[in-house]
Design a protein around this motif. Sequence first.
Motif, short mmCIF file in Angstrom:
data_model
loop_
_atom_site.label_atom_id
_atom_site.label_comp_id
_atom_site.label_asym_id
_atom_site.label_seq_id
_atom_site.Cartn_x
_atom_site.Cartn_y
_atom_site.Cartn_z
N ALA A 94 -18.62 28.16 21.69
CA ALA A 94 -19.07 29.15 22.67
C ALA A 94 -20.21 29.97 22.10
CB ALA A 94 -17.90 30.05 23.09
N GLN A 95 -20.08 30.38 20.84
CA GLN A 95 -21.13 31.20 20.22
C GLN A 95 -22.45 30.44 20.13
OE1 GLN A 95 -18.92 32.08 16.70
NE2 GLN A 95 -18.43 34.17 17.36
N ALA A 96 -22.38 29.16 19.76
CA ALA A 96 -23.62 28.39 19.60
C ALA A 96 -24.25 28.07 20.96
CB ALA A 96 -23.34 27.11 18.83
N LEU A 97 -23.40 27.73 21.96
CA LEU A 97 -23.94 27.28 23.24
C LEU A 97 -24.34 28.44 24.15
CD1 LEU A 97 -21.43 24.36 23.97
CD2 LEU A 97 -23.82 24.16 23.26
N LEU A 98 -23.53 29.49 24.19
CA LEU A 98 -23.79 30.59 25.13
C LEU A 98 -24.57 31.74 24.52
CD1 LEU A 98 -20.45 31.13 27.13
CD2 LEU A 98 -22.67 30.45 28.04
N PHE A 99 -24.30 32.02 23.23
CA PHE A 99 -24.82 33.26 22.65
C PHE A 99 -25.89 33.04 21.59
CE2 PHE A 99 -20.57 33.96 24.29
CZ PHE A 99 -20.81 35.01 25.17
N HIS B 51 -33.44 29.43 17.70
CA HIS B 51 -32.26 28.78 18.22
C HIS B 51 -32.55 28.01 19.50
CE1 HIS B 51 -28.14 28.02 19.23
NE2 HIS B 51 -27.80 28.48 18.06
N THR B 53 -30.68 27.40 21.95
CA THR B 53 -30.14 27.99 23.17
C THR B 53 -30.59 29.45 23.34
OG1 THR B 53 -28.09 28.56 22.03
CG2 THR B 53 -28.10 26.50 23.25
N SER B 56 -30.47 30.83 26.78
CA SER B 56 -29.22 31.10 27.48
C SER B 56 -29.21 32.53 28.03
CB SER B 56 -28.05 30.92 26.51
OG SER B 56 -26.94 31.68 26.92
N PHE B 58 -27.06 34.62 27.93
CA PHE B 58 -26.33 35.56 27.08
C PHE B 58 -26.77 35.45 25.61
CE2 PHE B 58 -23.44 34.52 30.62
CZ PHE B 58 -23.34 35.80 31.17
N ALA B 59 -27.95 34.87 25.37
CA ALA B 59 -28.42 34.67 23.99
C ALA B 59 -28.45 36.01 23.24
CB ALA B 59 -29.80 34.04 23.99
N GLY B 60 -28.00 35.97 22.01
CA GLY B 60 -28.01 37.18 21.19
C GLY B 60 -27.04 38.24 21.66
N TYR B 61 -25.99 37.84 22.37
CA TYR B 61 -24.96 38.77 22.87
C TYR B 61 -25.55 39.88 23.74
CZ TYR B 61 -22.13 36.39 19.40
OH TYR B 61 -21.50 35.43 18.68
N VAL B 84 -13.81 31.99 26.12
CA VAL B 84 -13.07 31.49 24.95
C VAL B 84 -11.57 31.51 25.22
CG1 VAL B 84 -12.49 32.01 22.56
CG2 VAL B 84 -14.87 32.07 23.29
#
Lengths: 230, 107
Positions: A94-99, B51, B53, B56, B58-61, B84
């Motif tokens: 999830a961290q790699a794909l979404l964030f 990166h 992605t 995305s 939500f990249a970088g939170y 998750v």
Amino acid sequence: MHVPDGFLDAPTSLATAGVAAVGVVSALVGAARRELDDRTAPLAGLVAAFVFATQMLNFPVGAGTSGHLLGGALAAVLVGPCTATLCLTVVLLAQALLFADGGLTAIGTNITLMGLVGVWVGWLTFRGVQALLPRRVGMVVPAAAVGAFLSVPVAALGFVALYAVGGQAPIPLDRLATAMVGWHLLIGVGEAVITALAVSSIVAVRPDLVHGARKVLQQRELVVREEVRA
Amino acid sequence: MRSVSTRRLVVVGLLVALVLAGVVSYYASSHPDGLNYVAEKVGFLSTGRRHATDGSPFAGYSTRGVGNARLSGGLAGVVGVLVVGLVGGGLAWLLRRRGHGPSEDRR
């Protein structure tokens, strides 16, 4: 400790992807056979979500650097090591794909370091310490804390080993090892504190759901029954 | 001690995770983590690549299109916990042994 793309070369990343794949498939089998049942499955989802949330909480460790929970030992003690590997894998994907946290080509490296090394060093240390301490449910918490503490510098050493094989920059490895282990010993203290807090709160309300307490609880149950029979 | 049902434990635990990721995360340290700090000091941080992605939402939170930092990071955290939790919990539910747990079998 999320490794981005580009730190390690392609062959090393491919090799860790292979290791991660074998580890995750074994964990699927182990979790299904030995760890997950109707009672414990809901806890696995909670543990994965909790590890994700806690990994967002970087705590300062001094000199402009920070650390966050890896969660391998925490998850292993609560839901068992195979399920813990699966929880960490879901978190890392999830961290790699979404964030955009942790490289896509480094996903195998990150699963290997945090989902396999972190989980299993944490779990085996936990079991070792548990064997040395009195067989009581209360001892689950300190044993988990020791496992959590040790899992972080060992995972950091794992990264150093991978860098020695396939690092992309010619850097002095002794300096890398000293710096990685030094900082991650400090981060390990935070890991131990958070793990102790989380495990003790579940042990306080539902010790029967804690995978690492199963052996101790079963033994106690047997003792009680013999007393009743006598 | 009064025993807490599994459902209640999971609901309370999820709420705690949502608060940690959705609210408390705003106060997390923004210093580089141990690995990135060491990479910078030892001198290989620059080998890290952008990166794949990064595009995305939500990249970088942070949540794209949400200006308020507190809200943007909080939303990303809440989405992450839910994704998750659902994937992890769903996987565990599919893999579980049906019926009673090992300890009940022996009773």
